[in-house]
Write a protein that holds these residues in place. Structure first.
Motif, PDB file in Angstrom:
ATOM      1  N   GLY A   1     -54.012  39.645  -7.509  1.00 18.00           N
ATOM      2  CA  GLY A   1     -55.127  40.549  -7.758  1.00 18.00           C
ATOM      3  C   GLY A   1     -55.564  41.360  -6.549  1.00 18.00           C
ATOM      4  N   ARG A   2     -55.006  41.055  -5.372  1.00 12.24           N
ATOM      5  CA  ARG A   2     -55.360  41.853  -4.191  1.00 12.24           C
ATOM      6  C   ARG A   2     -54.537  43.132  -4.164  1.00 12.24           C
ATOM      7  NH1 ARG A   2     -58.047  39.040   0.243  1.00 12.24           N
ATOM      8  NH2 ARG A   2     -58.505  36.953  -0.517  1.00 12.24           N
ATOM      9  N   ASP A   3     -55.143  44.195  -3.640  1.00  8.92           N
ATOM     10  CA  ASP A   3     -54.439  45.472  -3.576  1.00  8.92           C
ATOM     11  C   ASP A   3     -53.743  45.664  -2.239  1.00  8.92           C
ATOM     12  OD1 ASP A   3     -55.295  46.177  -6.109  1.00  8.92           O
ATOM     13  OD2 ASP A   3     -57.200  46.953  -5.347  1.00  8.92           O
ATOM     14  N   LEU A   4     -54.360  45.126  -1.168  1.00  5.81           N
ATOM     15  CA  LEU A   4     -53.819  45.352   0.166  1.00  5.81           C
ATOM     16  C   LEU A   4     -53.553  44.035   0.890  1.00  5.81           C
ATOM     17  CD1 LEU A   4     -56.130  48.269   1.407  1.00  5.81           C
ATOM     18  CD2 LEU A   4     -53.798  48.444   0.535  1.00  5.81           C
ATOM     19  N   SER A   5     -52.515  44.049   1.736  1.00  2.93           N
ATOM     20  CA  SER A   5     -52.204  42.883   2.547  1.00  2.93           C
ATOM     21  C   SER A   5     -53.141  42.839   3.755  1.00  2.93           C
ATOM     22  CB  SER A   5     -50.754  42.952   3.025  1.00  2.93           C
ATOM     23  OG  SER A   5     -50.655  43.866   4.100  1.00  2.93           O
ATOM     24  N   VAL A   6     -53.024  41.770   4.539  1.00  2.00           N
ATOM     25  CA  VAL A   6     -53.855  41.624   5.739  1.00  2.00           C
ATOM     26  C   VAL A   6     -53.666  42.811   6.686  1.00  2.00           C
ATOM     27  CG1 VAL A   6     -54.244  40.178   7.781  1.00  2.00           C
ATOM     28  CG2 VAL A   6     -53.846  39.110   5.546  1.00  2.00           C
ATOM     29  N   LEU A   7     -52.450  43.342   6.731  1.00  2.00           N
ATOM     30  CA  LEU A   7     -52.178  44.486   7.608  1.00  2.00           C
ATOM     31  C   LEU A   7     -52.417  45.822   6.909  1.00  2.00           C
ATOM     32  CD1 LEU A   7     -48.925  43.356   9.493  1.00  2.00           C
ATOM     33  CD2 LEU A   7     -51.275  43.282  10.305  1.00  2.00           C
ATOM     34  N   GLY A   8     -53.020  45.772   5.709  1.00  2.00           N
ATOM     35  CA  GLY A   8     -53.355  47.007   5.012  1.00  2.00           C
ATOM     36  C   GLY A   8     -52.214  47.630   4.232  1.00  2.00           C
ATOM     37  N   GLU A   9     -51.145  46.866   4.043  1.00  2.00           N
ATOM     38  CA  GLU A   9     -50.028  47.367   3.239  1.00  2.00           C
ATOM     39  C   GLU A   9     -50.332  47.163   1.764  1.00  2.00           C
ATOM     40  OE1 GLU A   9     -46.690  48.537   4.370  1.00  2.00           O
ATOM     41  OE2 GLU A   9     -48.092  48.996   5.982  1.00  2.00           O
ATOM     42  N   GLN A  10     -49.760  48.017   0.928  1.00  2.00           N
ATOM     43  CA  GLN A  10     -49.925  47.832  -0.501  1.00  2.00           C
ATOM     44  C   GLN A  10     -49.191  46.556  -0.949  1.00  2.00           C
ATOM     45  OE1 GLN A  10     -48.399  51.057  -2.886  1.00  2.00           O
ATOM     46  NE2 GLN A  10     -50.174  50.938  -4.228  1.00  2.00           N
ATOM     47  N   MET A  11     -49.851  45.724  -1.731  1.00  2.00           N
ATOM     48  CA  MET A  11     -49.208  44.499  -2.216  1.00  2.00           C
ATOM     49  C   MET A  11     -48.207  44.869  -3.301  1.00  2.00           C
ATOM     50  SD  MET A  11     -50.585  41.929  -0.577  1.00  2.00           S
ATOM     51  CE  MET A  11     -50.414  40.423  -1.512  1.00  2.00           C
ATOM     52  N   LYS A  12     -46.964  44.464  -3.122  1.00  2.00           N
ATOM     53  CA  LYS A  12     -45.961  44.772  -4.145  1.00  2.00           C
ATOM     54  C   LYS A  12     -45.453  43.481  -4.769  1.00  2.00           C
ATOM     55  CE  LYS A  12     -44.633  49.409  -3.040  1.00  2.00           C
ATOM     56  NZ  LYS A  12     -43.565  50.345  -2.699  1.00  2.00           N
ATOM     57  N   LEU A  13     -46.136  43.049  -5.799  1.00  2.00           N
ATOM     58  CA  LEU A  13     -45.725  41.848  -6.520  1.00  2.00           C
ATOM     59  C   LEU A  13     -44.994  42.259  -7.793  1.00  2.00           C
ATOM     60  CD1 LEU A  13     -48.950  39.712  -6.072  1.00  2.00           C
ATOM     61  CD2 LEU A  13     -46.703  39.234  -5.124  1.00  2.00           C
ATOM     62  N   PRO A  14     -44.034  41.461  -8.226  1.00  2.00           N
ATOM     63  CA  PRO A  14     -43.291  41.799  -9.443  1.00  2.00           C
ATOM     64  C   PRO A  14     -44.239  41.913 -10.632  1.00  2.00           C
ATOM     65  CG  PRO A  14     -42.279  39.978  -8.289  1.00  2.00           C
ATOM     66  CD  PRO A  14     -43.595  40.198  -7.642  1.00  2.00           C
ATOM     67  N   LYS A  15     -43.982  42.904 -11.472  1.00  2.00           N
ATOM     68  CA  LYS A  15     -44.859  43.100 -12.630  1.00  2.00           C
ATOM     69  C   LYS A  15     -44.214  42.616 -13.923  1.00  2.00           C
ATOM     70  CE  LYS A  15     -46.957  47.244 -10.612  1.00  2.00           C
ATOM     71  NZ  LYS A  15     -45.903  47.673  -9.668  1.00  2.00           N
ATOM     72  N   ARG A  16     -42.915  42.493 -13.897  1.00  2.00           N
ATOM     73  CA  ARG A  16     -42.232  42.185 -15.156  1.00  2.00           C
ATOM     74  C   ARG A  16     -42.436  40.732 -15.573  1.00  2.00           C
ATOM     75  NH1 ARG A  16     -36.189  44.419 -15.237  1.00  2.00           N
ATOM     76  NH2 ARG A  16     -36.309  43.437 -17.277  1.00  2.00           N
ATOM     77  N   SER A  17     -42.549  40.513 -16.880  1.00  2.00           N
ATOM     78  CA  SER A  17     -42.653  39.139 -17.366  1.00  2.00           C
ATOM     79  C   SER A  17     -41.710  38.904 -18.541  1.00  2.00           C
ATOM     80  CB  SER A  17     -44.091  38.851 -17.798  1.00  2.00           C
ATOM     81  OG  SER A  17     -44.478  39.788 -18.773  1.00  2.00           O
ATOM     82  N   ASP A  18     -40.927  39.940 -18.905  1.00  2.00           N
ATOM     83  CA  ASP A  18     -40.024  39.793 -20.049  1.00  2.00           C
ATOM     84  C   ASP A  18     -38.804  38.964 -19.675  1.00  2.00           C
ATOM     85  OD1 ASP A  18     -39.477  42.005 -18.305  1.00  2.00           O
ATOM     86  OD2 ASP A  18     -37.833  42.550 -19.643  1.00  2.00           O
ATOM     87  N   ILE A  19     -38.295  38.246 -20.670  1.00  2.00           N
ATOM     88  CA  ILE A  19     -37.073  37.478 -20.447  1.00  2.00           C
ATOM     89  C   ILE A  19     -35.978  38.173 -21.249  1.00  2.00           C
ATOM     90  CG2 ILE A  19     -35.962  35.262 -20.893  1.00  2.00           C
ATOM     91  CD1 ILE A  19     -39.000  34.202 -20.436  1.00  2.00           C
ATOM     92  N   ASP A  20     -35.122  38.913 -20.514  1.00  2.00           N
ATOM     93  CA  ASP A  20     -34.129  39.729 -21.203  1.00  2.00           C
ATOM     94  C   ASP A  20     -32.712  39.260 -20.869  1.00  2.00           C
ATOM     95  OD1 ASP A  20     -34.191  40.487 -18.587  1.00  2.00           O
ATOM     96  OD2 ASP A  20     -34.302  42.636 -18.957  1.00  2.00           O
ATOM     97  N   ARG A  21     -31.751  39.920 -21.499  1.00  2.00           N
ATOM     98  CA  ARG A  21     -30.350  39.539 -21.318  1.00  2.00           C
ATOM     99  C   ARG A  21     -29.874  39.618 -19.874  1.00  2.00           C
ATOM    100  NH1 ARG A  21     -25.923  39.972 -25.246  1.00  2.00           N
ATOM    101  NH2 ARG A  21     -24.928  41.420 -23.828  1.00  2.00           N
ATOM    102  N   PRO A  22     -30.175  40.730 -19.167  1.00  2.00           N
ATOM    103  CA  PRO A  22     -29.718  40.797 -17.766  1.00  2.00           C
ATOM    104  C   PRO A  22     -30.225  39.624 -16.919  1.00  2.00           C
ATOM    105  CG  PRO A  22     -30.412  42.950 -18.497  1.00  2.00           C
ATOM    106  CD  PRO A  22     -30.775  42.001 -19.605  1.00  2.00           C
ATOM    107  N   LEU A  23     -31.466  39.196 -17.180  1.00  2.00           N
ATOM    108  CA  LEU A  23     -32.019  38.075 -16.413  1.00  2.00           C
ATOM    109  C   LEU A  23     -31.172  36.825 -16.613  1.00  2.00           C
ATOM    110  CD1 LEU A  23     -34.708  37.187 -14.784  1.00  2.00           C
ATOM    111  CD2 LEU A  23     -35.324  36.112 -16.952  1.00  2.00           C
TER     112      LEU A  23
END
Lengths: 147, 144
Positions: free
Chosen positions: A64-86
């Motif tokens: 739920g945080r937007d920025l890291s301690v150093l002010g970088e944008q937090m880039k967490l995985p958004k996908r939750s689907d379980i698909d064939r490639p996975l």
């Protein structure tokens, strides 16, 4: 050099130490862990447990945080689907892991240790990633990929 | 199943795991990025704009890990029994598989499970299962 490059370098260095110390950088030990029907070495289960014990609270706090301690944008995985490639990708990776005893991190560390066989494995692994890149050009990369 | 107690190294395995966790936590807290090695390497190949610098730095850290370790102690054993054709085949499978499945032991196994992601749990079960099955086939059915 940017501050975030230095912190990434230190994280990589520590990650490498962890792989060396844990035994995960040693393919013979990895294969002994994967050999349930042989003389089984359960050590590597503890590597995952140790790492996840640290990871759980930190990822919980990061949620739920937007920025890291150093002010970088937090880039967490958004996908939750379980698909064939996975599923298929996971299976292909597991087969390769079981054949040589290397997954990506340990392959890089063993390459850094100057092991010729690790260098050959790593070259083939990077070639495999390159093949994927060529086949998958339009949607490659992005923050939706967890790893 | 018989456990090889003589090979069991619980303390170094747990301590190494904690170090991996700390490295992962640092990259997340400071850089806001996931320490998934296949994603980092694949991202370098894909050349995602703005993400190359930290990825190179992290990879350099991993590569120099053994050299830095040597300042303090002798390197632990790295025993690679697979022959060259096997290493090439395995490397291609790991490279393609981790990118197609969007992650490996670190991205899905450590980070994904720490995030309690069902997607990563499925991926982890797939590669662990395939790893166990492959070693069973190679060692106990083919007798290699």
């Amino acid at each position: 050099m940017k501050k975030t490059h230095l912190t990434a370098f230190i994280a990589g260095l520590l990650f490498g130490f962890g792989l060396l110390l844990s035994g995960l950088a040693n393919p013979a030990k990895v294969l002994a862990f994967l050999d349930l029907a042989g003389a089984w070495d359960p050590s590597l289960a503890l590597v995952m447990i140790g790492a996840i014990c640290v990871g759980l609270p930190v990822f919980y706090l990061a949620k739920g945080r937007d920025l890291s301690v150093l002010g970088e944008q937090m880039k967490l995985p958004k996908r939750s689907d379980i698909d064939r490639p996975l599923v298929i990708g996971g299976l292909l990776f597991g087969i390769g892991w079981g054949l040589a005893g290397f997954c990506p991190g340990p392959a890089i560390v063993a390459t850094g240790a100057g092991e010729i066989k690790a260098i050959v494995f790593t070259a083939a692994m990077l070639a495999g990633m390159g093949i994927f890149h060529l086949l998958n050009r339009p949607k490659a990369g992005g923050s939706d990929s967890p790893a | 199943m018989t456990i090889d107690w003589s090979a069991f190294t619980p303390i170094s395995a747990l301590a190494g795991g904690v170090l991996i966790g700390v490295a992962t936590a640092l990259l997340l807290a400071l850089n806001g990025r996931i320490a998934g090695i296949s994603g980092i390497l694949g991202g370098l190949i894909d050349r995602t704009p703005g993400e190359t610098g930290w990825r190179l730095a992290f990879t350099l850290g991993l590569l120099l890990g053994p050299a830095a370790w040597l300042l303090f102690a002798a390197l632990p054993a790295i025993e690679i029994r697979a022959d060259y054709p096997m290493l090439v085949a395995a490397g291609l499978l790991v490279g393609i598989g981790t990118r197609y499945g969007s992650g490996c032991t670190s991205g899905h196994g450590v980070c994904g499970l720490s995030r309690l992601s069902p997607r990563s749990l499925v991926a982890t079960l797939m590669f662990m299962g395939a790893g166990f099955a492959t070693v069973f086939v190679v060692r106990h059915l083919l007798g290699a």
